[in-house]
Design a protein around this motif. Structure first.
Motif, PDB file in Angstrom:
ATOM      1  N   PRO A   5       0.816  -1.222   0.000  1.00 57.88           N
ATOM      2  CA  PRO A   5       0.000   0.000   0.000  1.00 57.88           C
ATOM      3  C   PRO A   5       0.848   1.270   0.000  1.00 57.88           C
ATOM      4  O   PRO A   5       0.488   2.261  -0.631  1.00 57.88           O
ATOM      5  N   LEU A   6       1.987   1.247   0.663  1.00 60.04           N
ATOM      6  CA  LEU A   6       2.864   2.415   0.694  1.00 60.04           C
ATOM      7  C   LEU A   6       3.407   2.732  -0.705  1.00 60.04           C
ATOM      8  O   LEU A   6       3.470   3.895  -1.113  1.00 60.04           O
ATOM      9  N   GLN A   7       3.755   1.703  -1.475  1.00 62.28           N
ATOM     10  CA  GLN A   7       4.241   1.914  -2.841  1.00 62.28           C
ATOM     11  C   GLN A   7       3.135   2.479  -3.729  1.00 62.28           C
ATOM     12  O   GLN A   7       3.383   3.371  -4.552  1.00 62.28           O
ATOM     13  N   LEU A   8       1.921   1.981  -3.580  1.00 58.14           N
ATOM     14  CA  LEU A   8       0.805   2.490  -4.379  1.00 58.14           C
ATOM     15  C   LEU A   8       0.511   3.953  -4.055  1.00 58.14           C
ATOM     16  O   LEU A   8       0.242   4.754  -4.965  1.00 58.14           O
ATOM     17  N   ILE A   9       0.550   4.315  -2.785  1.00 62.25           N
ATOM     18  CA  ILE A   9       0.326   5.702  -2.385  1.00 62.25           C
ATOM     19  C   ILE A   9       1.420   6.597  -2.940  1.00 62.25           C
ATOM     20  O   ILE A   9       1.156   7.704  -3.430  1.00 62.25           O
ATOM     21  N   LEU A  10       2.649   6.145  -2.908  1.00 59.77           N
ATOM     22  CA  LEU A  10       3.771   6.912  -3.437  1.00 59.77           C
ATOM     23  C   LEU A  10       3.613   7.155  -4.942  1.00 59.77           C
ATOM     24  O   LEU A  10       3.808   8.273  -5.432  1.00 59.77           O
ATOM     25  N   VAL A  11       3.228   6.142  -5.672  1.00 65.88           N
ATOM     26  CA  VAL A  11       3.005   6.291  -7.118  1.00 65.88           C
ATOM     27  C   VAL A  11       1.854   7.264  -7.367  1.00 65.88           C
ATOM     28  O   VAL A  11       1.931   8.123  -8.261  1.00 65.88           O
ATOM     29  N   LEU A  12       0.783   7.171  -6.588  1.00 69.40           N
ATOM     30  CA  LEU A  12      -0.353   8.074  -6.734  1.00 69.40           C
ATOM     31  C   LEU A  12       0.055   9.525  -6.481  1.00 69.40           C
ATOM     32  O   LEU A  12      -0.335  10.426  -7.236  1.00 69.40           O
ATOM     33  N   VAL A  13       0.848   9.767  -5.464  1.00 71.85           N
ATOM     34  CA  VAL A  13       1.319  11.125  -5.157  1.00 71.85           C
ATOM     35  C   VAL A  13       2.182  11.658  -6.304  1.00 71.85           C
ATOM     36  O   VAL A  13       2.040  12.818  -6.707  1.00 71.85           O
ATOM     37  N   ILE A  14       3.055  10.839  -6.853  1.00 72.94           N
ATOM     38  CA  ILE A  14       3.908  11.274  -7.964  1.00 72.94           C
ATOM     39  C   ILE A  14       3.064  11.607  -9.192  1.00 72.94           C
ATOM     40  O   ILE A  14       3.295  12.624  -9.862  1.00 72.94           O
ATOM     41  N   VAL A  15       2.067  10.795  -9.481  1.00 68.93           N
ATOM     42  CA  VAL A  15       1.191  11.049 -10.638  1.00 68.93           C
ATOM     43  C   VAL A  15       0.431  12.354 -10.441  1.00 68.93           C
ATOM     44  O   VAL A  15       0.303  13.165 -11.372  1.00 68.93           O
ATOM     45  N   ILE A  16      -0.069  12.600  -9.238  1.00 69.80           N
ATOM     46  CA  ILE A  16      -0.793  13.842  -8.964  1.00 69.80           C
ATOM     47  C   ILE A  16       0.136  15.044  -9.094  1.00 69.80           C
ATOM     48  O   ILE A  16      -0.250  16.082  -9.641  1.00 69.80           O
ATOM     49  N   LEU A  17       1.355  14.908  -8.644  1.00 72.12           N
ATOM     50  CA  LEU A  17       2.307  16.015  -8.766  1.00 72.12           C
ATOM     51  C   LEU A  17       2.665  16.291 -10.232  1.00 72.12           C
ATOM     52  O   LEU A  17       2.834  17.441 -10.635  1.00 72.12           O
ATOM     53  N   LEU A  18       2.775  15.253 -11.024  1.00 70.15           N
ATOM     54  CA  LEU A  18       3.140  15.426 -12.436  1.00 70.15           C
ATOM     55  C   LEU A  18       2.004  16.031 -13.252  1.00 70.15           C
ATOM     56  O   LEU A  18       2.208  16.949 -14.050  1.00 70.15           O
ATOM     57  N   PHE A  19       0.808  15.495 -13.098  1.00 74.33           N
ATOM     58  CA  PHE A  19      -0.298  15.889 -13.958  1.00 74.33           C
ATOM     59  C   PHE A  19      -1.225  16.922 -13.335  1.00 74.33           C
ATOM     60  O   PHE A  19      -1.879  17.676 -14.045  1.00 74.33           O
ATOM     61  N   GLY A  20      -1.352  16.934 -12.042  1.00 73.12           N
ATOM     62  CA  GLY A  20      -2.288  17.848 -11.389  1.00 73.12           C
ATOM     63  C   GLY A  20      -3.673  17.231 -11.324  1.00 73.12           C
ATOM     64  O   GLY A  20      -4.049  16.394 -12.149  1.00 73.12           O
ATOM     65  N   THR A  21      -4.446  17.649 -10.355  1.00 74.99           N
ATOM     66  CA  THR A  21      -5.772  17.047 -10.158  1.00 74.99           C
ATOM     67  C   THR A  21      -6.742  17.423 -11.260  1.00 74.99           C
ATOM     68  O   THR A  21      -7.590  16.617 -11.653  1.00 74.99           O
ATOM     69  N   LYS A  22      -6.643  18.642 -11.796  1.00 70.60           N
ATOM     70  CA  LYS A  22      -7.579  19.070 -12.836  1.00 70.60           C
ATOM     71  C   LYS A  22      -7.399  18.244 -14.103  1.00 70.60           C
ATOM     72  O   LYS A  22      -8.368  17.793 -14.708  1.00 70.60           O
ATOM     73  N   LYS A  23      -6.160  18.031 -14.490  1.00 75.40           N
ATOM     74  CA  LYS A  23      -5.896  17.266 -15.705  1.00 75.40           C
ATOM     75  C   LYS A  23      -6.324  15.803 -15.519  1.00 75.40           C
ATOM     76  O   LYS A  23      -6.874  15.190 -16.428  1.00 75.40           O
ATOM     77  N   LEU A  24      -6.071  15.245 -14.333  1.00 75.28           N
ATOM     78  CA  LEU A  24      -6.496  13.870 -14.064  1.00 75.28           C
ATOM     79  C   LEU A  24      -8.009  13.754 -14.082  1.00 75.28           C
ATOM     80  O   LEU A  24      -8.564  12.774 -14.582  1.00 75.28           O
ATOM     81  N   ARG A  25      -8.708  14.758 -13.532  1.00 75.02           N
ATOM     82  CA  ARG A  25     -10.169  14.745 -13.534  1.00 75.02           C
ATOM     83  C   ARG A  25     -10.699  14.808 -14.969  1.00 75.02           C
ATOM     84  O   ARG A  25     -11.636  14.093 -15.342  1.00 75.02           O
ATOM     85  N   ASN A  26     -10.092  15.656 -15.798  1.00 71.52           N
ATOM     86  CA  ASN A  26     -10.512  15.762 -17.204  1.00 71.52           C
ATOM     87  C   ASN A  26     -10.268  14.458 -17.952  1.00 71.52           C
ATOM     88  O   ASN A  26     -11.103  14.025 -18.749  1.00 71.52           O
ATOM     89  N   MET A  27      -9.108  13.839 -17.709  1.00 74.20           N
ATOM     90  CA  MET A  27      -8.797  12.576 -18.377  1.00 74.20           C
ATOM     91  C   MET A  27      -9.780  11.483 -17.950  1.00 74.20           C
ATOM     92  O   MET A  27     -10.234  10.685 -18.771  1.00 74.20           O
ATOM     93  N   GLY A  28     -10.129  11.466 -16.668  1.00 80.09           N
ATOM     94  CA  GLY A  28     -11.094  10.482 -16.178  1.00 80.09           C
ATOM     95  C   GLY A  28     -12.471  10.696 -16.784  1.00 80.09           C
ATOM     96  O   GLY A  28     -13.151   9.749 -17.169  1.00 80.09           O
TER      97      GLY A  28
END
Length: 78
Positions: A5-28
């Motif tokens: 779970p710690l690795q998954l959270i770390l990957v999620l944080v990195i993805v959010i930092l790279l793309f931003g929440t707005k871009k991820l929301r639009n892609m979703g």
């Protein structure tokens, strides 16, 4: 290979930092809309294939609504 779970959270944080929440929301949203349209198209395709009792349109009825290429060329010459 199992992820902790710690690795998954770390990957999620990195993805959010790279793309931003707005871009991820639009892609979703775009992905969800694409899946919805795909399912609708598959459903519509199934309905048209099962509907074998559709009335047949005669060739002369189909030609009334469009201009044949040779007729258009003759009108342009005049």
């Amino acid at each position: 290979m199992h992820f902790s779970p710690l690795q998954l959270i770390l990957v999620l944080v990195i993805v959010i930092l790279l793309f931003g929440t707005k871009k991820l929301r639009n892609m979703g949203g775009d992905l969800g809309e694409a899946l919805k349209n795909f399912k609708k198209a598959v459903k519509d395709g199934d309905e048209t294939n099962t509907n074998a009792e559709a009335p047949k349109v005669e060739q002369k009825d189909m030609q009334q609504g469009r201009v044949i290429d040779s007729e258009a060329k003759e009108k342009d010459k005049v």
